[in-house]
Scaffold this active site. Structure first.
Site, PDB file in Angstrom:
ATOM      1  N   LYS A  34       0.811  -1.214   0.000  1.00 41.71           N
ATOM      2  CA  LYS A  34       0.000   0.000   0.000  1.00 41.71           C
ATOM      3  C   LYS A  34       0.847   1.268   0.000  1.00 41.71           C
ATOM      4  O   LYS A  34       0.474   2.256  -0.633  1.00 41.71           O
ATOM      5  CB  LYS A  34      -0.954   0.012   1.186  1.00 41.71           C
ATOM      6  N   THR A  35       1.975   1.267   0.706  1.00 41.62           N
ATOM      7  CA  THR A  35       2.802   2.480   0.744  1.00 41.62           C
ATOM      8  C   THR A  35       3.326   2.820  -0.640  1.00 41.62           C
ATOM      9  O   THR A  35       3.367   3.992  -1.037  1.00 41.62           O
ATOM     10  CB  THR A  35       3.966   2.308   1.737  1.00 41.62           C
ATOM     11  N   ASP A 215      -4.007   7.639   4.984  1.00 40.02           N
ATOM     12  CA  ASP A 215      -3.501   6.279   5.182  1.00 40.02           C
ATOM     13  C   ASP A 215      -4.117   5.691   6.449  1.00 40.02           C
ATOM     14  O   ASP A 215      -4.487   6.418   7.371  1.00 40.02           O
ATOM     15  CB  ASP A 215      -1.976   6.336   5.303  1.00 40.02           C
ATOM     16  N   GLU A 216      -4.223   4.353   6.498  1.00 44.19           N
ATOM     17  CA  GLU A 216      -4.765   3.629   7.660  1.00 44.19           C
ATOM     18  C   GLU A 216      -6.150   4.164   8.043  1.00 44.19           C
ATOM     19  O   GLU A 216      -6.451   4.411   9.217  1.00 44.19           O
ATOM     20  CB  GLU A 216      -3.808   3.738   8.857  1.00 44.19           C
ATOM     21  N   GLN A 246      -7.687  -5.167   9.486  1.00 49.16           N
ATOM     22  CA  GLN A 246      -6.598  -4.824  10.395  1.00 49.16           C
ATOM     23  C   GLN A 246      -6.984  -3.686  11.334  1.00 49.16           C
ATOM     24  O   GLN A 246      -6.123  -2.986  11.868  1.00 49.16           O
ATOM     25  CB  GLN A 246      -5.335  -4.453   9.605  1.00 49.16           C
ATOM     26  N   ARG A 587       1.964 -11.031  10.037  1.00 51.54           N
ATOM     27  CA  ARG A 587       3.294 -10.415  10.164  1.00 51.54           C
ATOM     28  C   ARG A 587       4.376 -11.388   9.694  1.00 51.54           C
ATOM     29  O   ARG A 587       5.515 -10.989   9.471  1.00 51.54           O
ATOM     30  CB  ARG A 587       3.602 -10.054  11.627  1.00 51.54           C
TER      31      ARG A 587
END
Length: 620
Positions: A34-35, A215-216, A246, A587
């Site tokens: 995503k970044t 973002d997020e 998430q 993770r």
């Protein structure tokens, strides 16, 4: 700016980068890059002729904002410096520097951080002549912040305070204004109020920032949502990126509904799902996806691993938590022997109390570790407090231990009174504890300080008597009770967790009668963690978000721990617990190890456990 190359992006990523006008929702699954999409989309806007100064990028942490700026600089060059990229709170502060006068605040206002808020709340408690238990100021500051973040009045929020908190909070807000100060919650709510009351101000900033990227987005609370809706102009050039799977911060006000309702807010919005996972093996991703599919309130996704094959998720059952910790340490030792780096290994748990066993196992196995985002078990405040009391029993001359706990919990003995006592004891050539009666008689300690010191002396006398009649586990429990620590911790925000840690300490000492030897062992607990070099990362599942490791170990997969006992009342809470486990599993790059114990020492006793229902939901 030169035309932007998108060859390194997959088709969904390119679609998101090329969608430049109108509202856009990007569901970015775990490990989906995503970044990269965010920075390429901003770069593509500029390549298409958008003025960089018209772009606003909002993140949740300074670290994320810094990383975004660095990556934009690498792709765009000097023009990246004209983009406003930062956290919601930093943008709110910038806004208020320009508009605070509309609230009759000077431009030179100050911002109170968490410590300032706590201190001011404590002064308000004193001004209202309320009994100031330790942690009460933190609890009230947290309650007030939660009220602002969720746009919910304090009287409708759950709390266990023994009084109505509103008078204290009202005085706190009055003092903020008198001091020309804003707290963190104000940095969002005050700009929103200004724009609501002054439509021309809202219009000015809507023209200024025609393109907004968040973002997020799944972690936004209601205050952030309201602020954002005021900023979005008629063109609706709002791009939000996030993953509802998430969303794990509901306990601090985050509302996963913000991302799930985006299409309701902007019916014309384009929705793009990033489904290629570049982090985990196919087996790990399958297990995690099968788990999260049991949540009903989520957007459907079909994550696909780029890394096909590989190992997946292993579940181990152990006799007790001691065996669990020893086995995890052994397995990590094997990984290290086979060439794995400690930095590529993460150990996660749901509650902090579970860290003691694994930390002690790591020390015994000489495995270097660091507690990420927190303290090692024996460095936690409540543990150090109890141990200081125990040190005083063994050595009444331990002045450092006395300094730590003579006013813990609060007994009215300030720093000046404490310093006077220590000076008097040194002059008299006797331990500070033994000097208390004389110091009271000589008026070295007066008023509240004299009363508090006498109370402390009485507590130490009772503990000294008990030490010869009970085992160490009982002595620890009685220390917490007789000292007043137990009652004081109940008033703190995280008091129950701290009490659980004390109970865990007591369980670790069951059957032990040699207090001096035990204290010596605990004093030698930390040399491994202080060595330089790479370390295994130990942390809560909440802290693991945004990180990745080759190997992940998740402990305590038991009912009441994960899912947590406080999360069993509603479906929403259970689903957040499931998302928490999903975050932990995803993770892992190469392998995830999950474990549970049939018997676990919790709440001061050994408890027979049953495996978490989540384990039955994980695919093979």
């Amino acid at each position: 700016m030169q035309p932007l190359s998108l060859e390194s992006l997959n088709s969904a990523q390119r679609q998101a980068v090329n969608y430049l006008q109108g509202p856009l929702l990007i569901f970015a699954g775990a490990g989906s890059g995503k970044t990269r999409v965010i920075v390429h989309r901003v770069a593509n806007l500029i390549a298409a002729g958008v003025n960089p100064a018209e772009i606003l990028c909002l993140t949740f942490t300074n670290k994320a904002a810094s990383e975004m700026r660095q990556r934009l600089q690498a792709i765009i060059g000097p023009e990246a410096g004209h983009i406003w990229a930062g956290t919601f709170h930093s943008f709110g502060a910038w806004f208020l520097r320009h508009e605070a006068q509309r609230l009759d605040y000077p431009r030179s206002f100050v911002i109170y951080d968490a410590a300032d808020q706590k201190s001011l709340m404590g002064k308000c408690i004193n001004d209202l002549k309320l009994k100031r238990e330790k942690g009460l100021d933190s609890t009230l500051a947290w309650l007030n912040s939660l009220s602002k973040d969720t746009s919910c009045q304090v009287e409708y929020l759950k709390h266990e305070l023994p009084f109505d908190p509103r008078p204290v909070i009202e005085l706190y807000e009055k003092r903020l204004r008198e001091y020309s100060a804003f707290d963190f919650g104000d940095l969002l709510t005050k700009p929103c109020r200004i724009m609501q009351d002054n439509p021309e101000v809202a219009a000015k900033y809507q023209r200024m920032f025609r393109y907004i990227l968040v973002d997020e987005y799944q972690d936004t609370n209601l205050a952030q949502y309201d602020f954002l809706m005021q900023l979005v102009g008629s063109e609706h050039n709002l791009c939000v990126v996030g993953d509802d799977d998430q969303s794990i911060y509901g306990w601090r006000g985050a509302d996963v509904g913000n991302i799930l309702r985006f299409k309701d807010d902007f019916p014309e919005a384009e929705v793009i799902v990033l489904e290629h996972n570049y982090r985990s093996t196919e087996s790990i991703l399958k297990a995690a996806s099968t788990l999260i599919a049991n949540n009903s309130k989520r957007a459907p996704k079909n994550l696909r691993a780029v890394n096909l094959g590989g190992e997946g998720v292993r579940v181990d059952e152990f006799r007790d938590d001691g065996d669990e910790a020893a086995h995890v340490a052994w397995r990590i030792g094997k990984l290290l022997d086979d060439g794995a780096s400690p930095a590529d290994i993460g150990v996660f748990y749901r509650v902090n109390a579970l860290s003691r066993q694994i930390e002690e196992a790591f020390v015994r196995a000489r495995i270097p570790y660091a507690v990420f985002g927190g303290l090692r078990f024996y460095e936690r405040r409540e543990i150090k407090d109890v141990i200081a009391y125990l040190r005083m029993i063994v050595n009444p001359r331990d002045t450092e231990a006395l300094k730590r706990v003579i006013n813990t919990p609060v007994r009215g003995i300030g720093e000046k009174s404490l310093a006077a006592l220590v000076d008097y004891a040194e002059f008299a050539g006797i331990p500070a504890l033994a000097a208390i009666p004389e110091a009271i008689t000589a008026k070295v300690l007066k008023g509240k300080a004299a009363v508090g010191a006498a109370e402390f002396l009485s507590v130490m006398g009772q503990l000294k008597t008990l030490a010869g009649t009970v085992d160490l586990a009982e002595l620890i429990e009685q220390t917490a009770r007789l000292s007043g620590l137990k009652e004081a911790l109940k008033a703190e925000i995280d008091g129950q967790d701290r009490l659980t840690n004390i109970r865990e300490l007591a369980v670790s000492a069951e059957g032990v009668h040699d207090l001096e030897r035990w204290l010596e062992e605990k004093a030698l607990m930390n040399p491994v963690d202080d060595e330089p070099g790479e370390k295994v990362s130990v942390m809560t599942l909440h802290m693991s978000k945004g990180l990745e490791f080759d190997y992940v170990f998740i402990l305590g997969l038991e009912e009441g721990i994960l899912p947590h006992s406080r999360s069993l009342e509603t479906t929403e809470d259970i689903e957040e617990e499931r998302r928490l486990l999903y975050v932990g599993i995803t993770r892992a790059r190469k392998r995830a190890y999950l474990s549970w114990a049939r018997v676990r020492a919790m709440y001061g006793r050994e408890i027979y456990q049953i495996p978490s229902g989540f384990l039955n939901e994980i695919g093979d």
